[in-house]
Design a protein around this motif. Structure first.
Motif, PDB file in Angstrom:
ATOM      1  N   TYR A 185      -4.970  -5.511  13.922  1.00  0.00           N
ATOM      2  CA  TYR A 185      -6.388  -5.153  14.080  1.00  0.00           C
ATOM      3  C   TYR A 185      -7.284  -6.019  13.199  1.00  0.00           C
ATOM      4  N   ASP A 186      -6.715  -6.648  12.190  1.00  0.00           N
ATOM      5  CA  ASP A 186      -7.492  -7.521  11.300  1.00  0.00           C
ATOM      6  C   ASP A 186      -8.183  -8.640  12.074  1.00  0.00           C
ATOM      7  N   ASN A 187      -7.594  -9.072  13.189  1.00  0.00           N
ATOM      8  CA  ASN A 187      -8.234 -10.108  14.012  1.00  0.00           C
ATOM      9  C   ASN A 187      -9.577  -9.638  14.549  1.00  0.00           C
ATOM     10  N   ILE A 188      -9.668  -8.366  14.910  1.00  0.00           N
ATOM     11  CA  ILE A 188     -10.951  -7.804  15.359  1.00  0.00           C
ATOM     12  C   ILE A 188     -11.924  -7.763  14.186  1.00  0.00           C
ATOM     13  N   LEU A 189     -11.457  -7.291  13.042  1.00  0.00           N
ATOM     14  CA  LEU A 189     -12.320  -7.203  11.857  1.00  0.00           C
ATOM     15  C   LEU A 189     -12.878  -8.572  11.467  1.00  0.00           C
ATOM     16  N   LYS A 190     -12.033  -9.590  11.516  1.00  0.00           N
ATOM     17  CA  LYS A 190     -12.469 -10.942  11.139  1.00  0.00           C
ATOM     18  C   LYS A 190     -13.473 -11.511  12.136  1.00  0.00           C
ATOM     19  N   SER A 191     -13.291 -11.193  13.408  1.00  0.00           N
ATOM     20  CA  SER A 191     -14.157 -11.762  14.446  1.00  0.00           C
ATOM     21  C   SER A 191     -15.436 -10.967  14.679  1.00  0.00           C
ATOM     22  N   PHE A 192     -15.348  -9.627  14.578  1.00  0.00           N
ATOM     23  CA  PHE A 192     -16.474  -8.783  14.983  1.00  0.00           C
ATOM     24  C   PHE A 192     -16.930  -7.799  13.911  1.00  0.00           C
ATOM     25  N   GLY A 193     -16.266  -7.784  12.774  1.00  0.00           N
ATOM     26  CA  GLY A 193     -16.633  -6.846  11.717  1.00  0.00           C
ATOM     27  C   GLY A 193     -16.025  -5.468  11.954  1.00  0.00           C
ATOM     28  N   TRP A 194     -16.393  -4.562  11.072  1.00  0.00           N
ATOM     29  CA  TRP A 194     -15.870  -3.202  11.097  1.00  0.00           C
ATOM     30  C   TRP A 194     -16.286  -2.504  12.383  1.00  0.00           C
ATOM     31  N   GLN A 195     -15.297  -2.010  13.121  1.00  0.00           N
ATOM     32  CA  GLN A 195     -15.562  -1.323  14.397  1.00  0.00           C
ATOM     33  C   GLN A 195     -15.020   0.097  14.336  1.00  0.00           C
ATOM     34  N   LYS A 196     -15.746   0.996  14.944  1.00  0.00           N
ATOM     35  CA  LYS A 196     -15.275   2.375  15.084  1.00  0.00           C
ATOM     36  C   LYS A 196     -14.233   2.392  16.197  1.00  0.00           C
TER      37      LYS A 196
END
Length: 170
Positions: free
Chosen positions: A73-84
């Motif tokens: 999930y870190d790939n999402i955090l790195k690309s789009f920031g903190w997501q719910k």
């Protein structure tokens, strides 16, 4: 069984080829992921709405926990920031033999009304040409979402709720 979805709303001028290329390069990485029944890489790419909204159906929480906490999930955090991350309970999952050919998903969100005798939520209609459907409920929000999977663009639907499937991991 658990469901998981994060909906990343992007600016209307966002170049969705970035998402398409991201999924083309990385989508297969979740093929056969531990505990994953399926993941649908969903997007909406219209003039008034740009959204990336992957939908996961997990057989149990082991694979979901691994995905969230072991770096994937870190790939999402790195690309789009903190997501719910919306977590739900799959109540009804139907996957026909043609499910892997699905290219579009129609989504409806409905309330579970307060009552003294609660009953099971159900799919609102029997969808023609549907190759799969999933009903997920969220008792923390008292709502349920129905996802209808199609091989062709479903007709007669509000296009604001029709997703294109870029990749389907199973």
């Amino acid at each position: 069984m658990n469901s998981m979805q994060y909906k990343i709303t992007l600016p209307n001028d966002y170049d969705m080829t970035v998402i398409r290329e991201r999924v083309r390069k990385n989508g297969a990485k979740t093929d056969g992921f531990e505990g994953l029944l399926f993941k649908a890489y969903l997007i909406i790419d219209s003039a008034d709405k740009k959204q990336y909204a992957p939908l996961y159906i997990w057989k149990d929480s082991v694979g979901m926990n691994k995905f969230i906490f072991e770096g994937y999930y870190d790939n999402i955090l790195k690309s789009f920031g903190w997501q719910k991350i919306n977590i739900g309970v799959p109540l009804d999952v139907h996957m026909s033999t043609q499910f892997s050919e699905a290219k579009y998903v129609f989504e409806t969100v409905n309330s579970i009304e307060e009552a003294t005798n609660i009953s099971y939520p159900t799919f609102l209609t029997e969808e023609k040409d549907c190759v799969g459907k999933v009903l997920v409920y969220n008792p923390d929000k008292w709502n349920y979402t129905a996802f209808y999977f199609y091989k062709e663009v479903p007709t007669g639907k509000n296009t604001r709720f029709v997703y294109e499937i870029l990749h389907l991991s199973m």
